[in-house]
Design a protein around this motif. Structure first.
Motif, PDB file in Angstrom:
ATOM      1  N   THR A  30       0.748  -1.213   0.046  1.00  0.00           N
ATOM      2  CA  THR A  30      -0.159  -0.139  -0.057  1.00  0.00           C
ATOM      3  C   THR A  30       0.905   1.293  -0.084  1.00  0.00           C
ATOM      4  OG1 THR A  30      -1.759  -1.131   1.040  1.00  0.00           O
ATOM      5  CG2 THR A  30      -1.653   1.270   1.055  1.00  0.00           C
ATOM      6  N   ALA A  31       1.928   1.357   1.055  1.00  0.00           N
ATOM      7  CA  ALA A  31       2.555   2.640   1.184  1.00  0.00           C
ATOM      8  C   ALA A  31       3.439   3.016   0.079  1.00  0.00           C
ATOM      9  CB  ALA A  31       3.261   2.610   2.436  1.00  0.00           C
ATOM     10  N   ARG A  62      -0.753   7.187   6.028  1.00  0.00           N
ATOM     11  CA  ARG A  62       0.585   7.464   5.317  1.00  0.00           C
ATOM     12  C   ARG A  62       0.391   6.879   3.868  1.00  0.00           C
ATOM     13  NH1 ARG A  62       6.101   5.670   4.481  1.00  0.00           N
ATOM     14  NH2 ARG A  62       7.816   7.525   4.672  1.00  0.00           N
ATOM     15  N   GLY A  63      -0.169   5.481   3.744  1.00  0.00           N
ATOM     16  CA  GLY A  63      -0.512   4.973   2.403  1.00  0.00           C
ATOM     17  C   GLY A  63      -1.641   5.385   1.652  1.00  0.00           C
ATOM     18  N   LYS A  64      -2.578   5.905   2.273  1.00  0.00           N
ATOM     19  CA  LYS A  64      -3.953   6.378   1.656  1.00  0.00           C
ATOM     20  C   LYS A  64      -4.014   7.854   1.557  1.00  0.00           C
ATOM     21  CE  LYS A  64      -6.570   1.992   1.718  1.00  0.00           C
ATOM     22  NZ  LYS A  64      -7.583   1.375   2.272  1.00  0.00           N
ATOM     23  N   VAL A  65      -4.231   8.573   2.733  1.00  0.00           N
ATOM     24  CA  VAL A  65      -4.594   9.611   3.042  1.00  0.00           C
ATOM     25  C   VAL A  65      -3.508  10.615   2.435  1.00  0.00           C
ATOM     26  CG1 VAL A  65      -5.223  11.617   4.920  1.00  0.00           C
ATOM     27  CG2 VAL A  65      -6.182   9.151   5.109  1.00  0.00           C
ATOM     28  N   ASN A 125      -1.646  10.750 -12.520  1.00  0.00           N
ATOM     29  CA  ASN A 125      -1.353  11.525 -11.354  1.00  0.00           C
ATOM     30  C   ASN A 125       0.080  12.200 -11.587  1.00  0.00           C
ATOM     31  OD1 ASN A 125      -3.660  10.814 -10.383  1.00  0.00           O
ATOM     32  ND2 ASN A 125      -2.950   9.495  -8.946  1.00  0.00           N
ATOM     33  N   LEU A 126       0.073  13.349 -10.940  1.00  0.00           N
ATOM     34  CA  LEU A 126       1.330  14.076 -10.942  1.00  0.00           C
ATOM     35  C   LEU A 126       1.618  14.237  -9.489  1.00  0.00           C
ATOM     36  CD1 LEU A 126       0.714  17.008 -13.608  1.00  0.00           C
ATOM     37  CD2 LEU A 126       1.820  14.907 -13.846  1.00  0.00           C
ATOM     38  N   THR A 127       3.153  14.537  -9.179  1.00  0.00           N
ATOM     39  CA  THR A 127       3.498  14.677  -7.685  1.00  0.00           C
ATOM     40  C   THR A 127       3.197  15.990  -7.254  1.00  0.00           C
ATOM     41  OG1 THR A 127       5.390  13.103  -8.118  1.00  0.00           O
ATOM     42  CG2 THR A 127       5.517  14.507  -6.219  1.00  0.00           C
ATOM     43  N   ARG A 128       2.502  16.022  -6.153  1.00  0.00           N
ATOM     44  CA  ARG A 128       2.186  17.332  -5.428  1.00  0.00           C
ATOM     45  C   ARG A 128       3.311  17.618  -4.406  1.00  0.00           C
ATOM     46  NH1 ARG A 128      -3.460  17.757  -3.357  1.00  0.00           N
ATOM     47  NH2 ARG A 128      -3.926  18.206  -5.609  1.00  0.00           N
ATOM     48  N   ASP A 129       3.805  18.782  -4.059  1.00  0.00           N
ATOM     49  CA  ASP A 129       5.097  19.149  -3.218  1.00  0.00           C
ATOM     50  C   ASP A 129       4.075  19.260  -1.673  1.00  0.00           C
ATOM     51  OD1 ASP A 129       6.932  19.811  -1.620  1.00  0.00           O
ATOM     52  OD2 ASP A 129       7.441  21.801  -2.708  1.00  0.00           O
ATOM     53  N   ILE A 130       4.423  18.182  -0.886  1.00  0.00           N
ATOM     54  CA  ILE A 130       4.101  18.406   0.540  1.00  0.00           C
ATOM     55  C   ILE A 130       5.013  18.565   1.462  1.00  0.00           C
ATOM     56  CG2 ILE A 130       1.711  17.054   0.043  1.00  0.00           C
ATOM     57  CD1 ILE A 130       2.937  14.606   1.396  1.00  0.00           C
ATOM     58  N   SER A 131       6.167  18.847   0.977  1.00  0.00           N
ATOM     59  CA  SER A 131       7.350  18.999   1.806  1.00  0.00           C
ATOM     60  C   SER A 131       7.371  20.303   3.014  1.00  0.00           C
ATOM     61  CB  SER A 131       8.755  19.395   1.001  1.00  0.00           C
ATOM     62  OG  SER A 131       8.710  20.353   0.206  1.00  0.00           O
ATOM     63  N   GLU A 163      -1.136   9.770   0.654  1.00  0.00           N
ATOM     64  CA  GLU A 163      -0.632   9.592  -0.481  1.00  0.00           C
ATOM     65  C   GLU A 163      -1.650  10.389  -1.660  1.00  0.00           C
ATOM     66  OE1 GLU A 163       1.042   7.638  -4.147  1.00  0.00           O
ATOM     67  OE2 GLU A 163       1.747   7.879  -2.003  1.00  0.00           O
ATOM     68  N   GLN A 164      -2.833  10.539  -1.132  1.00  0.00           N
ATOM     69  CA  GLN A 164      -3.725  11.193  -2.103  1.00  0.00           C
ATOM     70  C   GLN A 164      -3.523  12.390  -2.125  1.00  0.00           C
ATOM     71  OE1 GLN A 164      -7.740  10.395  -0.712  1.00  0.00           O
ATOM     72  NE2 GLN A 164      -7.504   8.079  -1.472  1.00  0.00           N
ATOM     73  N   ARG A 165      -2.956  13.149  -0.974  1.00  0.00           N
ATOM     74  CA  ARG A 165      -2.627  14.464  -0.902  1.00  0.00           C
ATOM     75  C   ARG A 165      -1.172  14.657  -1.697  1.00  0.00           C
ATOM     76  NH1 ARG A 165      -2.745  19.631   2.920  1.00  0.00           N
ATOM     77  NH2 ARG A 165      -4.865  18.802   3.318  1.00  0.00           N
ATOM     78  N   ALA A 166      -0.430  13.829  -1.712  1.00  0.00           N
ATOM     79  CA  ALA A 166       0.875  14.045  -2.600  1.00  0.00           C
ATOM     80  C   ALA A 166       0.824  13.878  -3.941  1.00  0.00           C
ATOM     81  CB  ALA A 166       1.892  12.861  -1.906  1.00  0.00           C
ATOM     82  N   THR A 167      -0.316  13.672  -4.536  1.00  0.00           N
ATOM     83  CA  THR A 167      -0.663  13.517  -5.836  1.00  0.00           C
ATOM     84  C   THR A 167      -1.877  14.239  -6.317  1.00  0.00           C
ATOM     85  OG1 THR A 167      -2.205  11.575  -5.543  1.00  0.00           O
ATOM     86  CG2 THR A 167       0.301  11.018  -5.982  1.00  0.00           C
ATOM     87  N   ALA A 168      -1.960  14.742  -7.460  1.00  0.00           N
ATOM     88  CA  ALA A 168      -2.884  15.667  -8.220  1.00  0.00           C
ATOM     89  C   ALA A 168      -3.056  15.109  -9.519  1.00  0.00           C
ATOM     90  CB  ALA A 168      -2.400  17.117  -8.168  1.00  0.00           C
ATOM     91  N   PRO A 169      -4.361  15.234  -9.801  1.00  0.00           N
ATOM     92  CA  PRO A 169      -4.871  14.669 -11.265  1.00  0.00           C
ATOM     93  C   PRO A 169      -4.058  15.551 -12.299  1.00  0.00           C
ATOM     94  CG  PRO A 169      -6.878  15.136  -9.745  1.00  0.00           C
ATOM     95  CD  PRO A 169      -5.713  15.842  -8.887  1.00  0.00           C
ATOM     96  N   SER A 170      -3.570  14.852 -13.175  1.00  0.00           N
ATOM     97  CA  SER A 170      -3.032  15.713 -14.213  1.00  0.00           C
ATOM     98  C   SER A 170      -3.883  16.504 -15.148  1.00  0.00           C
ATOM     99  CB  SER A 170      -2.166  14.836 -15.151  1.00  0.00           C
ATOM    100  OG  SER A 170      -3.308  13.873 -15.858  1.00  0.00           O
TER     101      SER A 170
END
Length: 255
Positions: free
Chosen positions: A52-53, A233-236, A61-67, A238-245
């Protein structure tokens, strides 16, 4: 035995067997983290939760910056962290019942002592947590995400928490969900934590009957892994760290 009672016994047996099978991989953690009898540190995903993780986001999906909160300013919400009345780890497995949720900007509600002070020092702006009951009903857990300033602060928290907890100078606090859930608020509850981006993820778990969790309790460890690695970590996150292209511009499409 009445047929209804027989059916209930069969369902209970099936739920327990699913959880036993899912917990076998948790034994690996005994040899990885050197866990003590009064706290757990969950550092790496394993077993079904590793899948999962570590799953790769789909191509759409594209990577979203959550740093950092500067790059990712949208606050967490209860709906984002706990979107339903149950927490689903895997479709084929029994679900965790969600008993109560809380979102707050008062970060000292999530932890006390030096741990609470540490979260404030690292820029905690809010947290979202929820209390769940395990599929068998034998365990209660409070799992949450703390919103810190940046990834460096989350990493620092991850490293500094262990000596604080080990020295009994502070702990994560469980959220009571009413009568019969008091065990999760006691200082005997076990804790695990991890990080992702500018977020600190944690979970405290206790036996519903208030008895002590043993060092080799694989079911308690499974609850921690389910909540921290698989769900938060693996779902919530993960969804925040990706964005629809973005959809392709028809004007740019080839004829």
């Amino acid at each position: 035995m009445p047929s209804g009672a027989a059916g209930g016994a069969l369902r209970t047996s099936k739920r327990t067997w699913q959880w036993v099978v899912g917990s076998l991989g948790v034994l690996v953690l005994l040899g990885i983290c050197g866990l003590s009898s009064y706290f757990f540190v969950v550092d790496e995903p394993y077993g079904r939760d590793a899948r999962t993780a570590d799953s790769t986001p789909p191509p759409a999906n594209l990577t979203r910056d959550i740093s950092s909160r500067a790059a990712d300013p949208t606050p967490l919400t209860v709906k984002e962290v706990f979107p339903g009345k149950e927490v689903v780890i895997a479709a084929e497995e029994s679900k965790y019942e969600l008993l109560k949720t809380q979102a707050s900007e008062d970060c000292e509600l999530a932890a006390d002592g030096e741990l609470g002070a540490l979260l404030v020092d690292l820029g905690c702006s809010q947290f979202v947590r929820g209390t769940v009951r395990s599929p068998t009903g034998a365990y209660l857990a409070t799992a949450g995400i703390v919103n810190l300033t940046d990834a460096a602060g989350a990493s620092s928290a991850h490293e500094k928490i262990e000596p604080i907890v080990a020295g009994k100078k502070g702990r994560f606090l469980g959220l009571s969900a009413g009568r019969g859930t008091e065990a999760v608020t006691r200082d005997s509850a076990q804790a695990g934590w991890h990080e992702r981006g500018h977020f600190l993820i944690y979970c405290v778990v206790a036996k519903a009957n208030g008895s002590t969790i043993g060092e080799e309790d694989v079911f308690a460890r499974q609850v921690l892994t389910d909540m921290i690695e698989a769900h938060l970590r693996g779902k919530v996150l993960e969804q925040r760290a990706t964005a629809p292209s973005a959809p392709a511009d028809p004007a740019q499409s080839p004829n």
